[in-house]
Scaffold this motif. Structure first.
Motif, PDB file in Angstrom:
ATOM      1  N   ALA A 289     -19.955  19.202  -5.398  1.00  0.00           N
ATOM      2  CA  ALA A 289     -20.465  18.117  -6.240  1.00  0.00           C
ATOM      3  C   ALA A 289     -21.743  17.623  -5.563  1.00  0.00           C
ATOM      4  O   ALA A 289     -21.842  17.676  -4.331  1.00  0.00           O
TER       5      ALA A 289
ATOM      6  N   LEU B  42      -7.480  14.705   2.122  1.00  0.00           N
ATOM      7  CA  LEU B  42      -7.662  13.323   2.573  1.00  0.00           C
ATOM      8  C   LEU B  42      -6.876  13.003   3.831  1.00  0.00           C
ATOM      9  O   LEU B  42      -5.791  13.538   4.069  1.00  0.00           O
TER      10      LEU B  42
ATOM     11  N   ILE C  53      -6.164   9.173   5.365  1.00  0.00           N
ATOM     12  CA  ILE C  53      -6.449   7.756   5.086  1.00  0.00           C
ATOM     13  C   ILE C  53      -5.441   6.900   5.834  1.00  0.00           C
ATOM     14  O   ILE C  53      -4.252   7.235   5.890  1.00  0.00           O
TER      15      ILE C  53
ATOM     16  N   VAL D 152     -24.395  12.056  -6.180  1.00  0.00           N
ATOM     17  CA  VAL D 152     -23.360  11.555  -7.093  1.00  0.00           C
ATOM     18  C   VAL D 152     -22.120  11.156  -6.283  1.00  0.00           C
ATOM     19  O   VAL D 152     -21.518  10.100  -6.505  1.00  0.00           O
TER      20      VAL D 152
ATOM     21  N   PRO E 246     -13.994  16.265  -1.139  1.00  0.00           N
ATOM     22  CA  PRO E 246     -13.876  16.416  -2.600  1.00  0.00           C
ATOM     23  C   PRO E 246     -13.334  17.765  -3.045  1.00  0.00           C
ATOM     24  O   PRO E 246     -12.996  17.946  -4.215  1.00  0.00           O
TER      25      PRO E 246
ATOM     26  N   GLU F 132      -4.086   0.491  -8.060  1.00  0.00           N
ATOM     27  CA  GLU F 132      -4.924   1.689  -7.853  1.00  0.00           C
ATOM     28  C   GLU F 132      -5.625   2.053  -9.166  1.00  0.00           C
ATOM     29  O   GLU F 132      -4.983   2.518 -10.110  1.00  0.00           O
TER      30      GLU F 132
ATOM     31  N   THR G  12      -8.043   4.311  -9.706  1.00  0.00           N
ATOM     32  CA  THR G  12      -8.549   5.681  -9.886  1.00  0.00           C
ATOM     33  C   THR G  12      -7.458   6.636 -10.390  1.00  0.00           C
ATOM     34  O   THR G  12      -7.702   7.815 -10.565  1.00  0.00           O
TER      35      THR G  12
ATOM     36  N   ALA H 226     -17.757  16.203 -13.838  1.00  0.00           N
ATOM     37  CA  ALA H 226     -17.142  17.039 -12.778  1.00  0.00           C
ATOM     38  C   ALA H 226     -15.691  17.395 -13.135  1.00  0.00           C
ATOM     39  O   ALA H 226     -15.044  16.696 -13.917  1.00  0.00           O
TER      40      ALA H 226
ATOM     41  N   PHE I 218       0.842  -1.205   0.000  1.00  0.00           N
ATOM     42  CA  PHE I 218       0.000   0.000   0.000  1.00  0.00           C
ATOM     43  C   PHE I 218       0.878   1.257   0.000  1.00  0.00           C
ATOM     44  O   PHE I 218       0.555   2.256  -0.635  1.00  0.00           O
TER      45      PHE I 218
HETATM   46  O1  18C Z   1      -6.423   4.843  -0.358  1.00  0.00           O
HETATM   47  C1  18C Z   1      -6.424   4.649  -1.549  1.00  0.00           C
HETATM   48  N1  18C Z   1      -5.423   4.994  -2.351  1.00  0.00           N
HETATM   49  C2  18C Z   1      -4.207   5.614  -1.919  1.00  0.00           C
HETATM   50  C3  18C Z   1      -3.181   5.593  -3.017  1.00  0.00           C
HETATM   51  O2  18C Z   1      -3.662   6.176  -4.189  1.00  0.00           O
HETATM   52  C4  18C Z   1      -4.386   7.016  -1.400  1.00  0.00           C
HETATM   53  C5  18C Z   1      -5.215   7.870  -2.267  1.00  0.00           C
HETATM   54  C6  18C Z   1      -6.372   8.368  -2.088  1.00  0.00           C
HETATM   55  C7  18C Z   1      -7.025   9.311  -3.022  1.00  0.00           C
HETATM   56  C8  18C Z   1      -8.434   9.522  -2.688  1.00  0.00           C
HETATM   57  C9  18C Z   1      -9.052  10.633  -3.484  1.00  0.00           C
HETATM   58  C10 18C Z   1      -9.303  10.258  -4.850  1.00  0.00           C
HETATM   59  C11 18C Z   1     -10.154  11.176  -5.625  1.00  0.00           C
HETATM   60  C12 18C Z   1     -10.645  10.354  -6.749  1.00  0.00           C
HETATM   61  C13 18C Z   1     -11.547  10.977  -7.672  1.00  0.00           C
HETATM   62  C14 18C Z   1     -12.125  10.071  -8.653  1.00  0.00           C
HETATM   63  C15 18C Z   1     -12.148   8.649  -8.347  1.00  0.00           C
HETATM   64  C16 18C Z   1     -13.042   7.843  -9.238  1.00  0.00           C
HETATM   65  C17 18C Z   1     -12.454   7.438 -10.531  1.00  0.00           C
HETATM   66  C18 18C Z   1     -13.327   6.517 -11.259  1.00  0.00           C
HETATM   67  C19 18C Z   1     -12.830   6.150 -12.592  1.00  0.00           C
HETATM   68  O3  18C Z   1      -4.777   6.965  -0.071  1.00  0.00           O
HETATM   69  C20 18C Z   1      -7.615   3.977  -2.201  1.00  0.00           C
HETATM   70  C21 18C Z   1      -8.584   4.999  -2.620  1.00  0.00           C
HETATM   71  C22 18C Z   1      -9.883   4.367  -3.028  1.00  0.00           C
HETATM   72  C23 18C Z   1     -10.755   5.255  -3.844  1.00  0.00           C
HETATM   73  C24 18C Z   1     -11.527   6.203  -3.034  1.00  0.00           C
HETATM   74  C25 18C Z   1     -12.489   6.976  -3.846  1.00  0.00           C
HETATM   75  C26 18C Z   1     -12.940   8.161  -3.090  1.00  0.00           C
HETATM   76  C27 18C Z   1     -13.794   9.019  -3.930  1.00  0.00           C
HETATM   77  C28 18C Z   1     -13.571  10.455  -3.637  1.00  0.00           C
HETATM   78  C29 18C Z   1     -14.422  11.290  -4.507  1.00  0.00           C
HETATM   79  C30 18C Z   1     -13.822  12.636  -4.700  1.00  0.00           C
HETATM   80  C31 18C Z   1     -14.625  13.493  -5.588  1.00  0.00           C
HETATM   81  C32 18C Z   1     -14.640  13.095  -7.005  1.00  0.00           C
HETATM   82  C33 18C Z   1     -15.463  14.000  -7.820  1.00  0.00           C
HETATM   83  C34 18C Z   1     -16.796  13.422  -8.073  1.00  0.00           C
HETATM   84  C35 18C Z   1     -17.736  14.416  -8.523  1.00  0.00           C
HETATM   85  C36 18C Z   1     -19.102  13.908  -8.630  1.00  0.00           C
END
Ligand code: 18C
Length: 257
Positions: free
Chosen positions: A222, A181, A183, A226, A218, A102, A104, A131, A92
């Motif tokens: 947003a 964040l 985490i 969603v 975020p 990962e 995303t 977004a 991790f």
């Molecule tokens: O902990 C995780 N990963 C680690 C290593 O990367 C680290 C990172 C965390 C990042 C979290 C924030 C990410 C924002 C992502 C935006 C878009 C994601 C979706 C993409 C889809 C294709 O600690 C694992 C992380 C697990 C994923 C968590 C998702 C959290 C979603 C946050 C949403 C933020 C707003 C996005 C805008 C949406 C608007 C409607």
């Protein structure tokens, strides 16, 4: 203070991290300690709601909004056989393997290596249409948990990621919205009774208990519905994929405590 001293002594005596200090040392120590205590507190207090379940995995949330923006804290627990807490946390933490699990991510840059177990990372995440695309800038720290904080486990490790700033990479620079964040991934290794008959533990004797906690802001507006849909889809997808990835990656390698 006592706890911080224990963390420091532990890391030095076990040789996992250099004893060096850097500009983020005290913040990293403080937040890692807070996150360890937070991860170890239960989800049975009536404030957490179960929202996803798959095999041994359970995901809980608390619905919270800041100025109308959903920032729901998440807490997840999982159990995986055949891997150690150290193996789980090292994968991790290690930025070099992040793209292997990962989903995303679009881009990742390690801005600073503060020590062999602490770094600062800038990540650009995939766009959620329509977004504005998000980025994240955070420090990341890997740490062995002191023995007396492990409860009944053989050992425990933690990774803590927390937003930070960097003068060369200011937030909200026009292209991306910066998320905030905090985490942590806290893992505990349990050995079954075979250890007592004197033979060295094999992967068949190991169970890893995983706790993952996340609060993501975020950063810009947003719609709540969603956002909650993104949380509900992405967190279970992440934890299943990541733990399966570590299991596969380690299965044919010597056990690493
Ligand atoms: O902990 C995780 N990963 C680690 C290593 O990367 C680290 C990172 C965390 C990042 C979290 C924030 C990410 C924002 C992502 C935006 C878009 C994601 C979706 C993409 C889809 C294709 O600690 C694992 C992380 C697990 C994923 C968590 C998702 C959290 C979603 C946050 C949403 C933020 C707003 C996005 C805008 C949406 C608007 C409607």
């Amino acid at each position: 203070q006592l706890y911080l001293e224990k963390l420091r002594q532990n890391s030095v005596s076990e040789g996992q991290t250099k004893a060096e200090t850097h500009r983020l040392t005290s913040e990293i120590e403080r937040i890692t300690m807070e996150q360890l205590q937070y991860a170890q507190s239960g989800v049975e207090d009536g404030v957490w709601t179960l929202f996803a379940e798959d095999g041994e995995m359970r995901m809980y949330k608390r619905e919270e909004e800041i100025d109308g923006l959903a920032v729901d804290p998440l807490k997840a627990v999982h159990t995986v056989k055949g891997v150690t807490a150290r193996e789980m946390c090292q994968h991790f933490y290690n930025p070099d393997v992040r793209f292997e699990w990962e989903t995303t991510l679009e881009k990742m840059t390690v801005l600073e290596r503060l020590s062999d177990a602490a770094c600062v990372v800038l990540q650009v995440h995939k766009k959620v249409w329509p977004a504005t695309q998000r980025d994240a800038l955070f420090w990341s720290h890997l740490r062995k948990v002191p023995k007396d904080m492990c409860r009944d486990a053989h050992d425990a490790w933690i990774v803590c990621n927390n937003s930070t700033e960097h003068p060369n990479f200011p937030s909200n620079n026009g292209k991306f919205i910066r998320v905030g964040l905090t985490i942590c991934l806290m893992c505990q290794t349990y050995l079954d009774s075979s250890e007592e008959n004197g033979s060295p533990p094999t992967r068949d004797n190991l169970t890893c208990k995983i706790t993952y906690c996340a609060v993501v802001n975020p950063g810009g507006w947003a719609p709540t519905s969603v956002l909650r849909a993104v949380y509900k889809r992405e967190y279970p997808k992440f934890l299943k994929k990541f733990t399966q990835y570590v299991f596969e990656k380690c299965r044919d390698k010597p056990v690493c405590f």
